[in-house]
Design a protein around this motif. Structure first.
Motif, PDB file in Angstrom:
ATOM      1  N   VAL A  39     -22.742 -52.119 100.524  1.00 10.54           N
ATOM      2  CA  VAL A  39     -22.535 -51.621 101.664  1.00 10.54           C
ATOM      3  C   VAL A  39     -22.685 -50.473 102.520  1.00 10.54           C
ATOM      4  N   SER A  40     -23.087 -50.034 103.912  1.00  7.03           N
ATOM      5  CA  SER A  40     -23.440 -49.122 104.096  1.00  7.03           C
ATOM      6  C   SER A  40     -23.112 -48.422 105.134  1.00  7.03           C
ATOM      7  N   SER A  41     -23.757 -47.787 105.875  1.00 12.15           N
ATOM      8  CA  SER A  41     -23.381 -47.609 107.591  1.00 12.15           C
ATOM      9  C   SER A  41     -24.374 -47.007 108.736  1.00 12.15           C
ATOM     10  N   VAL A  42     -23.960 -48.101 108.650  1.00 11.50           N
ATOM     11  CA  VAL A  42     -24.962 -47.382 110.608  1.00 11.50           C
ATOM     12  C   VAL A  42     -25.061 -47.306 111.399  1.00 11.50           C
ATOM     13  N   GLY A  43     -24.253 -46.210 111.415  1.00 12.02           N
ATOM     14  CA  GLY A  43     -23.690 -45.106 112.830  1.00 12.02           C
ATOM     15  C   GLY A  43     -22.242 -44.709 113.029  1.00 12.02           C
ATOM     16  N   LYS A  44     -22.202 -44.494 113.877  1.00 17.17           N
ATOM     17  CA  LYS A  44     -20.935 -43.693 114.554  1.00 17.17           C
ATOM     18  C   LYS A  44     -20.614 -43.976 115.826  1.00 17.17           C
ATOM     19  N   THR A  45     -19.598 -44.495 116.008  1.00 14.53           N
ATOM     20  CA  THR A  45     -18.983 -44.939 117.143  1.00 14.53           C
ATOM     21  C   THR A  45     -18.683 -43.659 117.974  1.00 14.53           C
ATOM     22  N   VAL A  46     -18.382 -43.324 119.014  1.00 13.48           N
ATOM     23  CA  VAL A  46     -17.998 -42.667 120.571  1.00 13.48           C
ATOM     24  C   VAL A  46     -16.419 -41.548 119.718  1.00 13.48           C
ATOM     25  N   LEU A  47     -16.071 -41.527 118.792  1.00 10.70           N
ATOM     26  CA  LEU A  47     -14.822 -40.893 118.058  1.00 10.70           C
ATOM     27  C   LEU A  47     -15.662 -40.649 117.418  1.00 10.70           C
ATOM     28  N   GLY A  48     -17.207 -40.574 116.337  1.00  7.12           N
ATOM     29  CA  GLY A  48     -17.052 -40.264 115.262  1.00  7.12           C
ATOM     30  C   GLY A  48     -16.716 -41.368 114.445  1.00  7.12           C
ATOM     31  N   SER A 137     -26.043 -47.192 126.966  1.00  6.44           N
ATOM     32  CA  SER A 137     -25.355 -46.371 127.450  1.00  6.44           C
ATOM     33  C   SER A 137     -24.486 -45.804 126.146  1.00  6.44           C
ATOM     34  N   GLN A 138     -24.629 -46.331 124.870  1.00 10.39           N
ATOM     35  CA  GLN A 138     -22.767 -46.192 124.514  1.00 10.39           C
ATOM     36  C   GLN A 138     -23.538 -46.081 122.775  1.00 10.39           C
ATOM     37  N   PRO A 139     -23.483 -45.390 122.063  1.00 14.15           N
ATOM     38  CA  PRO A 139     -23.657 -45.184 120.745  1.00 14.15           C
ATOM     39  C   PRO A 139     -23.874 -46.482 119.961  1.00 14.15           C
ATOM     40  N   GLU A 140     -22.729 -47.701 119.585  1.00 14.98           N
ATOM     41  CA  GLU A 140     -22.666 -48.309 118.807  1.00 14.98           C
ATOM     42  C   GLU A 140     -23.909 -49.674 119.680  1.00 14.98           C
ATOM     43  N   SER A 141     -23.843 -49.743 121.336  1.00 15.17           N
ATOM     44  CA  SER A 141     -24.808 -50.773 121.522  1.00 15.17           C
ATOM     45  C   SER A 141     -26.224 -50.396 120.801  1.00 15.17           C
TER      46      SER A 141
END
Ligand SMILES: [Zn+2]
Length: 379
Positions: A39-48, A137-141
């Motif tokens: 299990v890992s974290s691959v990034g963050k959303t707009v709200l962190g 344009s978005q962190p999630e994409s």
């Protein structure tokens, strides 16, 4: 694994239920699955908020799966955790051992973690991530693109929910629809597209044994802004899953079971009927033919005519629960549409209903049953 159903009914991931699935719902499961998977974290959303990923297996065949790119489309997320539990329970069996040595599966269970929290399709910037695959344009994409470039998958599964309006024919709602997305505007059958079609044929062959006539094919209009089209265009076989409606199953607990079954079929973990399978192009294309409720023959006091009233539910997040509010979509004559519930009002005297009350967009204070009694929910 031919007794998949008895395993499922006893062991599905029951900590996830209903339509509202967010970080809090899956957080204990991520902790638990650390014991068996990575299990890992691959990034963050707009709200962190962190975007988690679970990966399993060590094989050469890499598969990238993501769900809840649209925050309020949660059915496949539930099915993915059912699938992980199945793998965990069967890790010492030959079939799962084979899977884990042939495949390396990367699962991003909730890509749009902010939208999952607010139960919205869009992310916190009100952007539909599935229209952001040119701009990024978005962190999630961007996170999904980075994971894709790092993993270099040979297969992508893009998991969504579809509305209750879709049917396979005039009788059956589209409980699951698949699409092998177009790779170009000519909708050419590229090698990647053909491979996705083959895999859809295989899953459909299994699903037909359990939910015959409930599997549809989604529209293949090409749009390079969409994730599936983008990856297919890049030459990587991609399959769109659309979890849809099963009669009376508004919480999509039955649909999730069949998405789970489709995953077992895809990874050869259940009995696969021998070929020939039904050709991809013979799977019926989705038709927009259903509505949640249709009141037929409603007599309205100030117009001297009987009319049909189309009603659709809108899901609203209230106190961590999803409420289904009923709204009038249209009023008129709709002989070609079918209600998941049809209520014949021929003999019901709605004395106080006038045409101002049944206009488009009006919220229904009550749903009435066939005896004219008020019902406050659909159950
Ligand atoms: Zn979607």
């Amino acid at each position: 694994m031919n007794d998949w159903e008895s395993w499922y009914d006893k062991n599905f991931e029951e900590t996830l239920k209903g339509r509202y699935i967010n970080f809090n719902s899956i957080s204990p499961l991520l902790k638990h699955h650390k014991n068996t998977f990575r299990v890992s974290s691959v990034g963050k959303t707009v709200l962190g908020r962190p975007i988690p990923m679970i990966d399993l297996g060590n094989g050469k065949n890499k598969v990238l799966i993501w769900s809840q790119m649209h925050g309020n489309e949660t059915t496949c997320t539930k099915a993915l955790f059912d699938f992980l539990k199945f793998i965990e329970h069967h890790k010492t069996t030959e079939s799962v051992d084979r899977l884990l040595s042939n495949f390396h599966i990367y699962i991003v269970p909730i890509l749009n973690m902010d939208g999952a929290h607010t139960y919205t399709r869009e992310n916190a910037n009100k952007v539909d991530l599935n229209r952001d695959f040119q701009k990024f344009s978005q962190p999630e994409s961007s996170v999904l693109k980075q994971v894709f470039e790092k993993v270099k998958p040979g297969l992508c599964l893009n998991m969504h929910d579809q509305r209750t309006i879709f049917g396979v024919d005039k009788k059956h709602p589209a409980t699951i629809s698949f699409l092998s997305p177009a790779a170009d505007s000519m909708r050419s059958i590229t090698a990647a597209r053909r491979h996705s079609m083959d895999l859809i044929e295989k899953m459909n062959a299994v699903l037909q044994a359990f939910i015959s006539n409930h599997v549809g094919r989604y529209d293949d209009t090409f749009n390079l802004n969409c994730a599936g089209d983008y990856f297919q265009h890049a030459g990587v076989p991609t399959i769109l899953f659309e979890a849809g409606h099963f009669p009376q199953d508004y919480h999509r607990e039955i649909t999730r079971k069949y998405i789970f079954l489709a995953l077992l079929a895809l990874f050869d973990l259940t009995f696969i009927p021998p070929k020939p399978w039904k050709s991809y192009h013979l799977i019926p294309e989705n038709v927009k033919i259903f509505r949640d409720i249709i009141f037929r023959n409603v007599k309205v006091s100030d117009i001297n005519k009987k009319i049909d009233v189309l009603v659709q539910y809108k899901e609203v997040l209230e106190d961590s629960n999803i409420k289904f509010n009923a709204f009038i979509e249209d009023v008129g004559e709709f002989p070609n549409l079918i209600g998941h519930r049809e209520i014949d009002c021929t003999n019901i005297n709605f004395q106080k209903i006038n045409k101002d009350m049944i206009k488009k967009g009006a919220k229904l204070p009550y749903i009435f049953n066939k005896n004219g009694e008020k019902l406050t929910s659909f159950s």
